[in-house]
Enzyme design. Structure first.
Site, PDB file in Angstrom:
ATOM      1  N   LYS A  32       0.812  -1.223   0.000  1.00 42.00           N
ATOM      2  CA  LYS A  32       0.000   0.000   0.000  1.00 42.00           C
ATOM      3  C   LYS A  32       0.841   1.267   0.000  1.00 42.00           C
ATOM      4  O   LYS A  32       0.500   2.251  -0.648  1.00 42.00           O
ATOM      5  CB  LYS A  32      -0.956  -0.025   1.187  1.00 42.00           C
ATOM      6  N   HIS A  50     -14.421  -3.433   9.087  1.00 45.07           N
ATOM      7  CA  HIS A  50     -13.758  -3.044   7.837  1.00 45.07           C
ATOM      8  C   HIS A  50     -13.983  -4.060   6.725  1.00 45.07           C
ATOM      9  O   HIS A  50     -13.275  -4.051   5.729  1.00 45.07           O
ATOM     10  CB  HIS A  50     -12.261  -2.813   8.046  1.00 45.07           C
ATOM     11  N   ARG A  87      -7.342  -8.205  -8.769  1.00 53.88           N
ATOM     12  CA  ARG A  87      -8.054  -9.473  -8.929  1.00 53.88           C
ATOM     13  C   ARG A  87      -9.523  -9.171  -9.163  1.00 53.88           C
ATOM     14  O   ARG A  87      -9.950  -8.022  -9.148  1.00 53.88           O
ATOM     15  CB  ARG A  87      -7.906 -10.317  -7.667  1.00 53.88           C
TER      16      ARG A  87
END
Length: 681
Positions: free
Chosen positions: A116, A235, A299
């Site tokens: 990230k 989350h 993906r």
């Protein structure tokens, strides 16, 4: 085009890929673990190869075994699905080295977007808006603390190699940071083998809106519009819909073009999703929304069916065509949005107990009326309801994999129509054998916030009073349903045998029967009286007094239509044995509930003992203990951390006390109900 592919995954996504491959005339090879030997995905593929033990590390993450299976069966390509190896650049490289096509992006794109921090630096160069934060490589805890203090609270700690809501913690103050960081790093290393984190501003009133992108090997890249995934718990997404409510055409174009820019920055090929966090000053002011890049999932997403529903496209077919070298079937100017679609994730979990994962056998698994597994065709009315699953009635939900049972997808001309169809489909869903979130999903879509599209990632917390510990049917209707079902079953069993009859006939006087129930932890008595006129009189006693009236019922297909004390409903009742208890599950259009039938003789002499036992709430692995023998603890203090279904769960002290003994060590596997430690209270 490929003649045979291997699907390096399990469950519903393996079944999903196999369905499109079969339609295209492509043979499929499944792989399976010990736990999945009889799984649905094994049955729907043309061939299947055993690859190891039940735990993912012993099977679905062992790519050398997967590649050998592809070689042995003559597969030309590997579809990774989502999760497991789908975003592992080493696996993508290994496929290429073995002469297999990886049905996904190039390894370089996976690597660029997989971390990230590095991906955000790349996006900054590409001109994609970023949330203020710290994305550098230095992981010194003191430095991370200072960066969080600089950014301001609330702040978000996020595993750099993470995904699926794992390895994320919201920190509300500087004092909480150290403990949250340690927990986040521990979960990250267990899930991804990398404990690096990044720190970001936690956006207030945030919406999670993602853009579906698709690239090919000919330099083409398009966006297939957006999905709103704001409704989340821990989350992790609960409900997803497309298009995003309140989205303006101008913002859609800006976000779509930013997503394409992100994909082109890494020479992306195949299906991918660029996720944005969207800040909004007010729910009714879409023109005020600002978007920031969060991450790119390299993906196919779990929620891809809602994009298929509004575009009329099969994204798995696109994946297969692009991977075989074909150009994208359509260009940006050819793409249109048709209607509205919503996906609900049906999970084995207990929302009323902090979404604790559940395991067990699907003793009853009845799906709503829907078409067979097809991709919606928006040239006509389309498919109103679609179910994507990887299980059948009688299958088990194990602790080794995630808790999702099925995906329920609905499509309508408008959001309002889609919402009505979703509620109806959920009302027709019957699952007995383990706890699920089906009723919780119905509660969500009935809230004012969801119905009027006042969306953000805090919706569940905001609507907490309307979502948790709800009882849709009530004691009177529930008890009446079980009594009526009992009488109906007895009538069916006795047939024409008068000596087995329990219809209450007496030559003199009246007959009555007592039914004992436990409902939401409290005991109740119900008396059924057989009147001389042939009617059934029922009296249900609760804390507020008696509810009495005539009980009438009639067979209605595979259900009963009952009438009692002003209640009328078409109900289905399924019985399940739990230990020595008979638990009745009652399903009605209003909702579903459960009630326990009490046999007084069966429980005579039983002694209930609580003491200082602290037991595992689900099967899983002990991650750590935060106390030692002899420690004094306070009520609510964290004592242990368990991991199950890829998530960590903290176990707290139920009361003040002293720890007498730890009965397991970190790393040990424990069964549900096993005593973890002895606590003197």
């Amino acid at each position: 085009m490929f003649k045979k592919i291997l699907i390096a995954n399990r469950g519903e996504i393996a079944c999903r890929v196999a369905a499109t491959a079969r339609r295209m005339g492509i043979k499929t090879v499944a792989v399976y673990s010990d736990a999945d030997a009889q799984a649905k995905h094994v049955q729907v593929c043309d061939e299947a190869v055993h690859i190891g033990g039940s735990a993912p590390k012993d099977s679905y993450l062992r790519w050398e075994r997967i590649l050998q299976a592809a070689k042995d069966t003559g597969a030309q390509a590997v579809h990774p699905g989502y999760g497991f190896l789908s975003e592992n650049e080493d696996f993508a490289k290994a496929c290429a080295a073995a002469g297999l096509v990886f049905i996904g992006p190039p390894a370089s794109a996976i690597l660029a977007m997989g971390l990230k921090a590095e991906s955000k630096q790349l996006m900054e160069k590409a001109g994609v808006p970023l949330v203020p934060g710290y994305h550098a490589a230095d992981q010194d805890p003191a430095l991370l603390q200072r960066e969080a203090d600089r950014i301001g609270y609330p702040a978000l700690i996020k595993a750099s190699a993470g995904g699926g809501g794992k390895g994320m913690r919201v920190v509300n103050s500087s004092a909480e940071f150290a403990d949250a960081l340690a927990s986040c790093k521990r979960e990250a290393i267990n899930s991804f083998g990398d404990d690096a984190v990044l720190i970001e501003k936690y956006v207030q009133r945030p919406r999670h809106i993602e853009i579906q992108v698709f690239g090919d090997t000919h330099g083409n890249c398009v966006y297939l519009f957006e999905r709103d995934c704001s409704v989340q718990r821990r989350h992790q997404k609960v409900l997803e819909e497309a298009p995003a409510p309140g989205m303006t055409e101008a913002l859609r174009k800006q976000m779509g073009e930013a997503a394409v820019a992100a994909a082109k920055a890494v020479n992306y090929v195949g299906a991918g999703t660029v996720e944005f966090i969207v800040e909004q000053t007010a729910y009714d002011k879409p023109e005020s929304m600002k978007f920031f890049f969060m991450e790119m999932n390299t993906r196919l997403q779990v929620e891809h069916p809602v994009t298929e529903a509004i575009t009329g496209l099969d994204l798995v077919e696109w994946q297969l065509r692009v991977a075989s070298g074909e150009p994208l079937p359509l260009q940006q100017s050819d793409l249109r949005i048709h209607g509205h679609a919503i996906e609900a994730r049906i999970c084995a979990e207990n929302p009323d107990n902090n979404f604790l994962p559940a395991t067990g056998t699907l003793a009853v698994y009845r799906k709503p009326t829907c078409s067979s597994f097809e991709i919606p065709n928006t040239s006509d009315t389309g498919i109103a309801v679609r179910i994507d699953d990887g299980v059948r009635e009688g299958d088990s939900i194990s602790p080794f994999y995630d808790s999702m049972v099925a995906k329920l997808i609905v499509h309508g001309d408008t959001r309002e129509q889609a919402l009505a169809r979703l509620d109806e489909a959920l009302s027709q869903t019957r699952i007995v054998g383990l706890t699920t979130n089906v009723q919780f999903l119905r509660h969500i879509i009935r809230t004012d916030s969801f119905a009027t599209a006042k969306l953000d990632t805090a919706l569940i917390q905001r609507e907490e009073k309307a979502l948790f510990a709800q009882e849709p049917l009530g004691l009177a209707l529930t008890a009446a349903s079980v009594v009526a079902n009992t009488l109906h079953r007895e009538q069916a069993l006795k047939g024409n045998d008068p000596f087995s009859s329990r219809d209450g006939w007496r030559a003199f006087g009246v007959a009555s029967r007592n039914f004992g129930f436990v409902f939401h932890g409290a005991s109740y008595e119900t008396v059924l009286t057989y009147a001389h006129d042939g009617s059934l009189q029922l009296c249900v006693t609760d804390a507020d007094g008696d509810v009495s009236g005539t009980l009438a019922y009639r067979e209605d297909g595979d259900a009963l239509h009952i009438s009692f004390a002003g209640h009328h409903a078409r109900v289905q009742v399924f019985h399940e044995t739990q230990g020595h208890e008979d638990v009745a599950h009652v399903f009605a259009p209003q909702g579903a509930t459960r009630i326990t039938l009490v046999d007084a003789l069966a429980h005579a002499g039983e002694v209930q003992e609580a003491g200082g036992r602290l037991t595992a709430p689900m099967p899983g692995k002990v991650v750590s203990f935060s106390v030692a023998a002899g420690d004094k603890v306070k009520a609510g203090q964290p004592l242990a951390v368990m991991e199950a279904m890829k998530m960590e769960h903290t176990i707290a002290a139920p009361a003040d006390g002293e720890v007498l003994e730890l009965l397991y060590a970190p790393g040990d596997q424990v069964a549900e109900g096993e005593e973890l430690l002895k606590l003197k209270v």
